[in-house]
Design a protein around this motif. Structure first.
Motif, PDB file in Angstrom:
ATOM      1  N   SER A  45       0.846  -1.196   0.000  1.00 56.02           N
ATOM      2  CA  SER A  45       0.000   0.000   0.000  1.00 56.02           C
ATOM      3  C   SER A  45       0.880   1.245   0.000  1.00 56.02           C
ATOM      4  O   SER A  45       1.911   1.292   0.666  1.00 56.02           O
ATOM      5  CB  SER A  45      -0.899   0.026   1.241  1.00 56.02           C
ATOM      6  N   SER A  46       0.459   2.239  -0.754  1.00 53.73           N
ATOM      7  CA  SER A  46       1.184   3.500  -0.841  1.00 53.73           C
ATOM      8  C   SER A  46       0.394   4.571  -0.082  1.00 53.73           C
ATOM      9  O   SER A  46      -0.766   4.820  -0.391  1.00 53.73           O
ATOM     10  CB  SER A  46       1.331   3.892  -2.312  1.00 53.73           C
ATOM     11  N   LEU A  47       1.026   5.173   0.909  1.00 55.41           N
ATOM     12  CA  LEU A  47       0.408   6.238   1.694  1.00 55.41           C
ATOM     13  C   LEU A  47       1.182   7.518   1.444  1.00 55.41           C
ATOM     14  O   LEU A  47       2.405   7.555   1.620  1.00 55.41           O
ATOM     15  CB  LEU A  47       0.441   5.909   3.183  1.00 55.41           C
ATOM     16  N   ARG A  48       0.467   8.560   1.028  1.00 58.37           N
ATOM     17  CA  ARG A  48       1.106   9.840   0.724  1.00 58.37           C
ATOM     18  C   ARG A  48       0.220  10.972   1.222  1.00 58.37           C
ATOM     19  O   ARG A  48      -0.973  10.802   1.410  1.00 58.37           O
ATOM     20  CB  ARG A  48       1.348   9.982  -0.776  1.00 58.37           C
ATOM     21  N   GLY A 118       1.943  22.629 -16.675  1.00 61.77           N
ATOM     22  CA  GLY A 118       2.289  23.571 -15.626  1.00 61.77           C
ATOM     23  C   GLY A 118       2.574  22.908 -14.301  1.00 61.77           C
ATOM     24  O   GLY A 118       3.353  23.385 -13.517  1.00 61.77           O
ATOM     25  N   MET A 119       1.948  21.765 -14.033  1.00 63.35           N
ATOM     26  CA  MET A 119       2.134  21.107 -12.756  1.00 63.35           C
ATOM     27  C   MET A 119       3.150  19.967 -12.871  1.00 63.35           C
ATOM     28  O   MET A 119       3.354  19.236 -11.933  1.00 63.35           O
ATOM     29  CB  MET A 119       0.799  20.557 -12.235  1.00 63.35           C
ATOM     30  N   GLY A 120       3.776  19.776 -14.008  1.00 57.57           N
ATOM     31  CA  GLY A 120       4.846  18.809 -14.152  1.00 57.57           C
ATOM     32  C   GLY A 120       4.387  17.402 -14.496  1.00 57.57           C
ATOM     33  O   GLY A 120       5.064  16.456 -14.199  1.00 57.57           O
ATOM     34  N   GLY A 121       3.244  17.224 -15.119  1.00 51.05           N
ATOM     35  CA  GLY A 121       2.799  15.906 -15.524  1.00 51.05           C
ATOM     36  C   GLY A 121       1.373  15.653 -15.092  1.00 51.05           C
ATOM     37  O   GLY A 121       0.689  16.537 -14.609  1.00 51.05           O
ATOM     38  N   ASP A 122       0.931  14.418 -15.287  1.00 51.48           N
ATOM     39  CA  ASP A 122      -0.436  14.129 -14.896  1.00 51.48           C
ATOM     40  C   ASP A 122      -0.532  13.922 -13.390  1.00 51.48           C
ATOM     41  O   ASP A 122       0.475  13.821 -12.686  1.00 51.48           O
ATOM     42  CB  ASP A 122      -1.000  12.959 -15.695  1.00 51.48           C
ATOM     43  N   LEU A 123      -1.749  13.845 -12.894  1.00 49.97           N
ATOM     44  CA  LEU A 123      -1.987  13.761 -11.456  1.00 49.97           C
ATOM     45  C   LEU A 123      -1.317  12.544 -10.833  1.00 49.97           C
ATOM     46  O   LEU A 123      -0.712  12.639  -9.771  1.00 49.97           O
ATOM     47  CB  LEU A 123      -3.487  13.758 -11.179  1.00 49.97           C
ATOM     48  N   SER A 124      -1.383  11.401 -11.495  1.00 46.93           N
ATOM     49  CA  SER A 124      -0.768  10.202 -10.919  1.00 46.93           C
ATOM     50  C   SER A 124       0.747  10.356 -10.792  1.00 46.93           C
ATOM     51  O   SER A 124       1.337   9.900  -9.815  1.00 46.93           O
ATOM     52  CB  SER A 124      -1.119   8.967 -11.741  1.00 46.93           C
ATOM     53  N   GLN A 125       1.369  11.019 -11.762  1.00 46.73           N
ATOM     54  CA  GLN A 125       2.811  11.251 -11.673  1.00 46.73           C
ATOM     55  C   GLN A 125       3.144  12.208 -10.534  1.00 46.73           C
ATOM     56  O   GLN A 125       4.124  12.018  -9.825  1.00 46.73           O
ATOM     57  CB  GLN A 125       3.340  11.804 -12.991  1.00 46.73           C
ATOM     58  N   MET A 126       2.318  13.244 -10.347  1.00 52.44           N
ATOM     59  CA  MET A 126       2.547  14.183  -9.243  1.00 52.44           C
ATOM     60  C   MET A 126       2.440  13.469  -7.908  1.00 52.44           C
ATOM     61  O   MET A 126       3.269  13.671  -7.018  1.00 52.44           O
ATOM     62  CB  MET A 126       1.544  15.339  -9.289  1.00 52.44           C
ATOM     63  N   ILE A 127       1.448  12.614  -7.774  1.00 57.10           N
ATOM     64  CA  ILE A 127       1.247  11.905  -6.516  1.00 57.10           C
ATOM     65  C   ILE A 127       2.395  10.933  -6.259  1.00 57.10           C
ATOM     66  O   ILE A 127       2.875  10.813  -5.136  1.00 57.10           O
ATOM     67  CB  ILE A 127      -0.123  11.197  -6.509  1.00 57.10           C
ATOM     68  N   ARG A 129       5.401  11.331  -6.943  1.00 55.87           N
ATOM     69  CA  ARG A 129       6.584  12.088  -6.518  1.00 55.87           C
ATOM     70  C   ARG A 129       6.491  12.555  -5.071  1.00 55.87           C
ATOM     71  O   ARG A 129       7.482  12.990  -4.502  1.00 55.87           O
ATOM     72  CB  ARG A 129       6.791  13.302  -7.419  1.00 55.87           C
ATOM     73  N   LEU A 130       5.302  12.512  -4.485  1.00 58.53           N
ATOM     74  CA  LEU A 130       5.145  12.956  -3.104  1.00 58.53           C
ATOM     75  C   LEU A 130       5.845  11.984  -2.163  1.00 58.53           C
ATOM     76  O   LEU A 130       5.877  10.787  -2.414  1.00 58.53           O
ATOM     77  CB  LEU A 130       3.666  13.030  -2.730  1.00 58.53           C
ATOM     78  N   ALA A 154     -18.956  -4.520   0.969  1.00 59.27           N
ATOM     79  CA  ALA A 154     -18.783  -3.078   0.776  1.00 59.27           C
ATOM     80  C   ALA A 154     -18.176  -2.395   1.991  1.00 59.27           C
ATOM     81  O   ALA A 154     -17.727  -1.251   1.905  1.00 59.27           O
ATOM     82  CB  ALA A 154     -20.126  -2.427   0.442  1.00 59.27           C
ATOM     83  N   SER A 155     -18.103  -3.092   3.128  1.00 67.39           N
ATOM     84  CA  SER A 155     -17.548  -2.482   4.333  1.00 67.39           C
ATOM     85  C   SER A 155     -16.054  -2.765   4.481  1.00 67.39           C
ATOM     86  O   SER A 155     -15.460  -2.474   5.511  1.00 67.39           O
ATOM     87  CB  SER A 155     -18.302  -2.977   5.575  1.00 67.39           C
ATOM     88  N   HIS A 156     -15.429  -3.324   3.434  1.00 65.99           N
ATOM     89  CA  HIS A 156     -14.000  -3.623   3.488  1.00 65.99           C
ATOM     90  C   HIS A 156     -13.336  -3.252   2.163  1.00 65.99           C
ATOM     91  O   HIS A 156     -13.897  -3.464   1.098  1.00 65.99           O
ATOM     92  CB  HIS A 156     -13.768  -5.110   3.772  1.00 65.99           C
ATOM     93  N   LEU A 157     -12.131  -2.692   2.272  1.00 68.23           N
ATOM     94  CA  LEU A 157     -11.357  -2.293   1.096  1.00 68.23           C
ATOM     95  C   LEU A 157      -9.893  -2.612   1.374  1.00 68.23           C
ATOM     96  O   LEU A 157      -9.392  -2.337   2.466  1.00 68.23           O
ATOM     97  CB  LEU A 157     -11.550  -0.792   0.861  1.00 68.23           C
ATOM     98  N   SER A 158      -9.210  -3.211   0.425  1.00 66.84           N
ATOM     99  CA  SER A 158      -7.773  -3.469   0.536  1.00 66.84           C
ATOM    100  C   SER A 158      -7.052  -2.337  -0.183  1.00 66.84           C
ATOM    101  O   SER A 158      -7.113  -2.235  -1.409  1.00 66.84           O
ATOM    102  CB  SER A 158      -7.415  -4.810  -0.105  1.00 66.84           C
ATOM    103  N   ALA A 159      -6.367  -1.496   0.571  1.00 67.26           N
ATOM    104  CA  ALA A 159      -5.795  -0.263   0.019  1.00 67.26           C
ATOM    105  C   ALA A 159      -4.598  -0.519  -0.874  1.00 67.26           C
ATOM    106  O   ALA A 159      -3.681  -1.247  -0.517  1.00 67.26           O
ATOM    107  CB  ALA A 159      -5.392   0.675   1.140  1.00 67.26           C
ATOM    108  N   SER A 160      -4.626   0.097  -2.051  1.00 66.39           N
ATOM    109  CA  SER A 160      -3.425   0.180  -2.864  1.00 66.39           C
ATOM    110  C   SER A 160      -2.830   1.579  -2.702  1.00 66.39           C
ATOM    111  O   SER A 160      -1.618   1.733  -2.664  1.00 66.39           O
ATOM    112  CB  SER A 160      -3.714  -0.134  -4.330  1.00 66.39           C
ATOM    113  N   ASN A 161      -3.698   2.590  -2.579  1.00 67.49           N
ATOM    114  CA  ASN A 161      -3.251   3.972  -2.382  1.00 67.49           C
ATOM    115  C   ASN A 161      -4.138   4.667  -1.363  1.00 67.49           C
ATOM    116  O   ASN A 161      -5.358   4.535  -1.417  1.00 67.49           O
ATOM    117  CB  ASN A 161      -3.340   4.771  -3.686  1.00 67.49           C
ATOM    118  N   ILE A 162      -3.500   5.420  -0.486  1.00 64.29           N
ATOM    119  CA  ILE A 162      -4.208   6.305   0.430  1.00 64.29           C
ATOM    120  C   ILE A 162      -3.541   7.663   0.310  1.00 64.29           C
ATOM    121  O   ILE A 162      -2.321   7.775   0.441  1.00 64.29           O
ATOM    122  CB  ILE A 162      -4.146   5.814   1.891  1.00 64.29           C
ATOM    123  N   ILE A 163      -4.351   8.674   0.027  1.00 61.27           N
ATOM    124  CA  ILE A 163      -3.821  10.032  -0.088  1.00 61.27           C
ATOM    125  C   ILE A 163      -4.484  10.876   0.981  1.00 61.27           C
ATOM    126  O   ILE A 163      -5.712  11.004   1.024  1.00 61.27           O
ATOM    127  CB  ILE A 163      -4.095  10.622  -1.484  1.00 61.27           C
TER     128      ILE A 163
END
Length: 174
Positions: A45-48, A118-127, A129-130, A154-163
């Protein structure tokens, strides 16, 4: 690609209710359904966390504007540089190599220009880099966007990304 994952994926906006002592899960409240969701955290999981200023810029973009009112460099009019606050003609500006360049960065251009350039790439690339954060950096009440594998429950999720740090996006949402 290091890994290919297939299946059903879900992304939710939520607020943190609690963080498990073992750091393997969090409980959040899904802002759309108002129901609790247990989010499993794995080593993959990626937490940023979005910096406050970046979240403000993204919130302004979602509302059709350029720079949010009161932000450094203007009140939504002329664009003043890249997301890292370099000036238009300084390092990284349109007049220098590697800068925003093009009509988006020129004075008098439409507010905000093109997000990708202007922001240096698409949103996924910006994230990507965080800097990563730890599960212990999340506190009850924090706003988060959670993306991950959804099963039949529906009450459970396996996180790949948390921002985290997305409060400005939720506040500005129409």
């Amino acid at each position: 690609a290091e890994q290919i994952i297939s299946g059903s994926f879900k992304t939710i906006g939520a607020t943190v209710v609690s963080v498990a002592a073992d750091g393997k899960s969090i409980v959040v409240t899904d802002l759309q359904t108002k129901k609790p969701v247990t989010v499993s955290i794995s080593d993959d999981s990626s937490l940023r966390r979005l910096p406050q200023q970046m979240a403000g810029f993204l919130a302004a973009r979602l509302n059709g504007g350029g720079r949010p009112a009161g932000a450094p460099g203007g009140s939504g009019g002329e664009r003043t540089g890249n997301a890292d606050h370099r000036t238009p003609n300084g390092p990284g500006g349109p007049a220098s190599p590697g800068g925003a360049g093009g009509p988006e960065g020129a004075p008098g251009a439409r507010p905000g220009g093109g997000m990708g350039r202007g922001m240096g790439g698409d949103l996924s690339q910006m994230i990507e880099r965080l800097p990563k954060i730890s599960i212990s950096d999340l506190k009850p009440g924090d706003a988060v966007v959670v993306s991950g594998g959804a099963g039949d429950d529906a009450s459970h999720l396996s996180a790949s990304n948390i921002i985290a740090g997305v409060e400005p996006l939720f506040v500005s949402a129409p």
